[in-house]
Design an enzyme around this catalytic site. Structure first.
Site, PDB file in Angstrom:
ATOM      1  N   LYS A 197       0.863  -1.185   0.000  1.00 31.52           N
ATOM      2  CA  LYS A 197       0.000   0.000   0.000  1.00 31.52           C
ATOM      3  C   LYS A 197       0.895   1.229   0.000  1.00 31.52           C
ATOM      4  O   LYS A 197       1.652   1.465   0.942  1.00 31.52           O
ATOM      5  CB  LYS A 197      -0.904  -0.007   1.230  1.00 31.52           C
ATOM      6  N   LYS A 250      -2.051  -1.570  -3.845  1.00 32.26           N
ATOM      7  CA  LYS A 250      -2.934  -0.410  -3.781  1.00 32.26           C
ATOM      8  C   LYS A 250      -2.131   0.875  -3.854  1.00 32.26           C
ATOM      9  O   LYS A 250      -1.172   0.996  -3.109  1.00 32.26           O
ATOM     10  CB  LYS A 250      -3.693  -0.467  -2.459  1.00 32.26           C
TER      11      LYS A 250
END
Ligand code: PBG
Ligand code: ZN
Length: 327
Positions: A197, A250
């Site tokens: 992320k 992400k």
């Protein structure tokens, strides 16, 4: 003989029936998860700025929206909680009246296992600082945050989620959550880890939806630096060693190289989060008439799939099914 025109790739692009036969990538709603925002003090649905079609709703309104969405064919969801009960210790993340817990209990009761429920595990919606971990002094206290995250995960499992999805990026969180789930008897509850992320600007609209923007500083001491590619493999190795079932990248679109790396270097399903800012960008391009929304959505989701993701979290899922873009 002149071989320069001997191979003609255009032969396989000649008409739609040939193109469909040789296409290497296809999309399926079975591999997509629709995110939802559930608020605590939410008398009326709140339309999220910049995200047409996306609402923040009370647990009861959410239940009705999901009943309608199930009829459309949305069978997999991800829940994010929003509350104004914010505190240094993020106690409301595991309190019985956490809106995600309230919603999950009701959804499980009404829809049984026709609905696959996953829920985000993070503290940023529950800390007064808006950071994803608890703060001691001027810094995030990594290990103190693990205990709170694990407690939240166990409460979610008790409420009936299928998967918990830690997005906080604290070191050791997957292991702490796995241990706590197992100790509480939830050996069947899965972990979808937000493994890679990145500290991205594409989360802007989400932070308005979740009221989770950091009150000071940024998330760069825990989310990944977008200059780094190989570091994603380190995170993946750790999350898998600690018990992650699925690993996620992400955002998705600016990180296709990361998706491809992890798909190649690991043997678990790879998920990708097509985040809020990516959704907003598509909506704005389409609204201004620069491209057809359907074409943008299918190109983006196909690219994410082609890179190696088998599961996609996307705010577009409802439009895809309603408009029948996959058929
Ligand atoms: C919270 C969280 C964020 C997103 C998912 N979980 C925001 C953030 O880290 O600031 C972003 C999702 C999106 O933008 O759609 N940790
Ligand atoms: Zn967070």
């Amino acid at each position: 003989m002149d071989y320069s025109q001997f191979r003609r790739p255009r032969r396989l692009r000649r008409n739609p029936i040939i193109r469909a036969m040789v296409a290497q990538t296809s999309l399926s709603a079975d591999r997509m998860i629709q995110p939802y925002f559930v608020g605590q003090n939410q008398p009326a649905p709140f339309p999220i700025p910049g995200m047409p079609g996306i609402l923040r709703e009370s647990p009861d309104q959410l239940r009705r929206s999901i009943a309608a969405d199930l009829k459309l064919g949305i069978k997999r969801i991800m829940l994010f909680g929003v509350t104004d009960h914010k505190s240094p210790g993020a106690e409301s993340s595991y309190a019985d009246d956490n809106p995600v817990l309230v919603a999950t209990r009701a959804l499980r009761k009404e829809f049984g296992f026709d609905l696959f429920i996953s829920a985000d595990v993070c503290l940023c919606a529950y800390t007064d600082s808006g950071h994803c971990g608890v703060i001691r002094g001027t810094e995030i206290d990594n290990d103190a945050s693990l205990a709170v995250l694990a407690r939240m995960a166990v409460k979610l499992a008790e409420a009936g989620v299928d998967w918990v999805a830690p997005s906080d990026m604290m070191d050791g969180r997957v292991g702490a959550i796995r241990q706590a789930l197992d100790a509480a008897g939830f050996t069947g509850t899965g972990i979808l880890a937000y493994t890679a992320k990145y500290a991205s600007s594409y989360y802007g609209p989400f932070r308005g939806a979740a009221e989770s923007a950091p009150q000071h500083g940024d998330r760069k001491s825990y989310q990944m630096d977008w200059r780094n590619r190989r570091e994603a493999r380190v995170e993946a190795q750790l999350d898998l060693d600690e018990g992650a079932d699925v690993i996620m990248v992400k955002p998705a679109l600016s990180y296709l190289d990361i998706i491809a790396d992890l798909a190649e270097s690991t043997d678990v399903p790879i998920a990708a989060y097509n985040v809020s800012g990516e959704y907003t960008a598509v909506k704005l391009l389409a609204k201004e008439g620069f491209a057809a929304e359907r074409d943008l959505v299918l190109e983006n989701l196909t690219a994410i799939t082609r890179a190696g993701a088998s599961i996609i979290l996307t705010y577009h899922l409802r439009d895809i099914l309603r408009e029948k873009w996959l058929s």
